[in-house]
Every structure is written in structure tokens, then in C-alpha cells.
Scaffold this motif. Structure first.
Motif, PDB file in Angstrom:
ATOM      1  N   VAL A  45      19.364 -26.019   8.045  1.00 23.46           N
ATOM      2  CA  VAL A  45      20.827 -25.946   8.063  1.00 23.46           C
ATOM      3  C   VAL A  45      21.376 -25.926   6.638  1.00 23.46           C
ATOM      4  O   VAL A  45      22.294 -25.167   6.319  1.00 23.46           O
ATOM      5  N   THR A  46      20.803 -26.744   5.755  1.00 25.67           N
ATOM      6  CA  THR A  46      21.246 -26.768   4.360  1.00 25.67           C
ATOM      7  C   THR A  46      20.973 -25.424   3.686  1.00 25.67           C
ATOM      8  O   THR A  46      21.825 -24.907   2.952  1.00 25.67           O
ATOM      9  N   GLY A  47      19.816 -24.850   3.921  1.00 24.92           N
ATOM     10  CA  GLY A  47      19.502 -23.531   3.346  1.00 24.92           C
ATOM     11  C   GLY A  47      20.426 -22.447   3.866  1.00 24.92           C
ATOM     12  O   GLY A  47      20.868 -21.581   3.102  1.00 24.92           O
ATOM     13  N   LEU A  48      20.748 -22.485   5.150  1.00 25.36           N
ATOM     14  CA  LEU A  48      21.666 -21.510   5.720  1.00 25.36           C
ATOM     15  C   LEU A  48      23.063 -21.655   5.118  1.00 25.36           C
ATOM     16  O   LEU A  48      23.701 -20.655   4.767  1.00 25.36           O
ATOM     17  N   ALA A  49      23.527 -22.894   4.973  1.00 25.77           N
ATOM     18  CA  ALA A  49      24.852 -23.120   4.375  1.00 25.77           C
ATOM     19  C   ALA A  49      24.876 -22.658   2.921  1.00 25.77           C
ATOM     20  O   ALA A  49      25.860 -22.063   2.471  1.00 25.77           O
ATOM     21  N   LEU A  50      23.811 -22.909   2.179  1.00 28.65           N
ATOM     22  CA  LEU A  50      23.744 -22.466   0.782  1.00 28.65           C
ATOM     23  C   LEU A  50      23.755 -20.942   0.682  1.00 28.65           C
ATOM     24  O   LEU A  50      24.454 -20.366  -0.157  1.00 28.65           O
ATOM     25  N   ALA A  51      23.004 -20.293   1.546  1.00 31.89           N
ATOM     26  CA  ALA A  51      22.973 -18.828   1.528  1.00 31.89           C
ATOM     27  C   ALA A  51      24.341 -18.252   1.881  1.00 31.89           C
ATOM     28  O   ALA A  51      24.802 -17.299   1.236  1.00 31.89           O
ATOM     29  N   LYS A  52      25.003 -18.819   2.888  1.00 28.42           N
ATOM     30  CA  LYS A  52      26.336 -18.341   3.267  1.00 28.42           C
ATOM     31  C   LYS A  52      27.323 -18.537   2.124  1.00 28.42           C
ATOM     32  O   LYS A  52      28.141 -17.663   1.835  1.00 28.42           O
ATOM     33  N   ALA A  53      27.263 -19.700   1.453  1.00 31.07           N
ATOM     34  CA  ALA A  53      28.174 -19.979   0.348  1.00 31.07           C
ATOM     35  C   ALA A  53      27.920 -19.030  -0.820  1.00 31.07           C
ATOM     36  O   ALA A  53      28.866 -18.528  -1.438  1.00 31.07           O
ATOM     37  N   ASN A  54      26.663 -18.763  -1.135  1.00 31.40           N
ATOM     38  CA  ASN A  54      26.347 -17.832  -2.232  1.00 31.40           C
ATOM     39  C   ASN A  54      26.816 -16.420  -1.903  1.00 31.40           C
ATOM     40  O   ASN A  54      27.361 -15.726  -2.762  1.00 31.40           O
ATOM     41  N   ASN A  55      26.601 -15.994  -0.656  1.00 33.15           N
ATOM     42  CA  ASN A  55      27.069 -14.658  -0.261  1.00 33.15           C
ATOM     43  C   ASN A  55      28.592 -14.570  -0.322  1.00 33.15           C
ATOM     44  O   ASN A  55      29.143 -13.546  -0.738  1.00 33.15           O
ATOM     45  N   TRP A  56      29.263 -15.623   0.079  1.00 28.31           N
ATOM     46  CA  TRP A  56      30.723 -15.632   0.052  1.00 28.31           C
ATOM     47  C   TRP A  56      31.228 -15.585  -1.391  1.00 28.31           C
ATOM     48  O   TRP A  56      32.176 -14.869  -1.698  1.00 28.31           O
ATOM     49  N   MET A  57      30.575 -16.344  -2.276  1.00 28.89           N
ATOM     50  CA  MET A  57      30.993 -16.346  -3.680  1.00 28.89           C
ATOM     51  C   MET A  57      30.696 -15.004  -4.350  1.00 28.89           C
ATOM     52  O   MET A  57      31.465 -14.541  -5.185  1.00 28.89           O
ATOM     53  N   ASN A  58      29.594 -14.367  -3.999  1.00 23.84           N
ATOM     54  CA  ASN A  58      29.247 -13.068  -4.594  1.00 23.84           C
ATOM     55  C   ASN A  58      30.140 -11.943  -4.074  1.00 23.84           C
ATOM     56  O   ASN A  58      30.228 -10.884  -4.700  1.00 23.84           O
ATOM     57  N   ALA A  59      30.796 -12.162  -2.933  1.00 18.23           N
ATOM     58  CA  ALA A  59      31.673 -11.138  -2.374  1.00 18.23           C
ATOM     59  C   ALA A  59      33.034 -11.104  -3.068  1.00 18.23           C
ATOM     60  O   ALA A  59      33.805 -10.174  -2.851  1.00 18.23           O
ATOM     61  N   ILE A  60      33.340 -12.069  -3.913  1.00 19.54           N
ATOM     62  CA  ILE A  60      34.614 -12.111  -4.632  1.00 19.54           C
ATOM     63  C   ILE A  60      34.577 -11.045  -5.727  1.00 19.54           C
ATOM     64  O   ILE A  60      33.641 -10.987  -6.526  1.00 19.54           O
ATOM     65  N   PRO A  61      35.607 -10.185  -5.804  1.00 18.25           N
ATOM     66  CA  PRO A  61      35.613  -9.145  -6.834  1.00 18.25           C
ATOM     67  C   PRO A  61      35.774  -9.763  -8.228  1.00 18.25           C
ATOM     68  O   PRO A  61      36.430 -10.775  -8.406  1.00 18.25           O
ATOM     69  N   ASN A  62      35.141  -9.163  -9.209  1.00 23.67           N
ATOM     70  CA  ASN A  62      35.167  -9.619 -10.598  1.00 23.67           C
ATOM     71  C   ASN A  62      34.691 -11.071 -10.725  1.00 23.67           C
ATOM     72  O   ASN A  62      35.274 -11.866 -11.468  1.00 23.67           O
ATOM     73  N   ASN A  63      33.663 -11.398 -10.007  1.00 21.96           N
ATOM     74  CA  ASN A  63      33.129 -12.757 -10.005  1.00 21.96           C
ATOM     75  C   ASN A  63      32.344 -12.989 -11.296  1.00 21.96           C
ATOM     76  O   ASN A  63      31.444 -12.226 -11.624  1.00 21.96           O
TER      77      ASN A  63
END
Length: 69
Positions: A45-63
Motif C-alpha cells: 500500500v505504501t509503494g502504491l501511494a508513493l507511485a501515485k504521488a510521484n506520477n501526480w507530481m510529474n504530471a504538473i507542467p513545468n515541474n
């Protein structure tokens, strides 16, 4: 000789009492297996949450990553 007889009788009676009482609880092996399973689920569950958070942060333009002061 009387001491040996007394000790033998005391140990024998105590072991007989322990054999009669079969409801002494669970052994540590099933408890350890359950704990291992819970830890594995928590790690997944922790790995899944980390992956989702990283994908969400990488989806921000001009990150850009923050820089240390």
C-alpha cells in the motif's frame, strides 16, 4: 532418596496438569505469519501511494525539483 522421589512426583503431577489443559493459547508461528502478511500488505500500500504521488507530481507542467538553500 526421598528428595528424588518428591521431585519426581512433583514434576510428574505438574506435567500431567499441563497436558490436561489444552487451551493454553496460540503458538508464536501463526502469529508471526500473520504479522508478516500485514507488513507485506502495508509495504504494498505504501509503494502504491508513493507511485501515485510521484506520477501526480510529474504530471504538473513545468515541474522543477526544489533546491536546497
Amino acid at each position: 532418596m526421598h528428595l528424588y522421589t518428591y521431585v519426581y512426583a512433583a514434576v510428574s503431577s505438574r506435567l500431567a496438569e499441563l497436558r490436561r489443559d489444552t487451551q493454553r493459547g496460540d503458538s508464536p508461528v501463526p502469529t508471526a505469519v500473520i504479522i508478516f502478511g500485514l507488513v507485506a500488505v502495508a509495504m504494498a500500500v505504501t509503494g502504491l501511494a508513493l507511485a501515485k504521488a510521484n506520477n501526480w507530481m510529474n504530471a504538473i507542467p513545468n515541474n522543477t525539483a526544489p533546491k536546497a538553500p
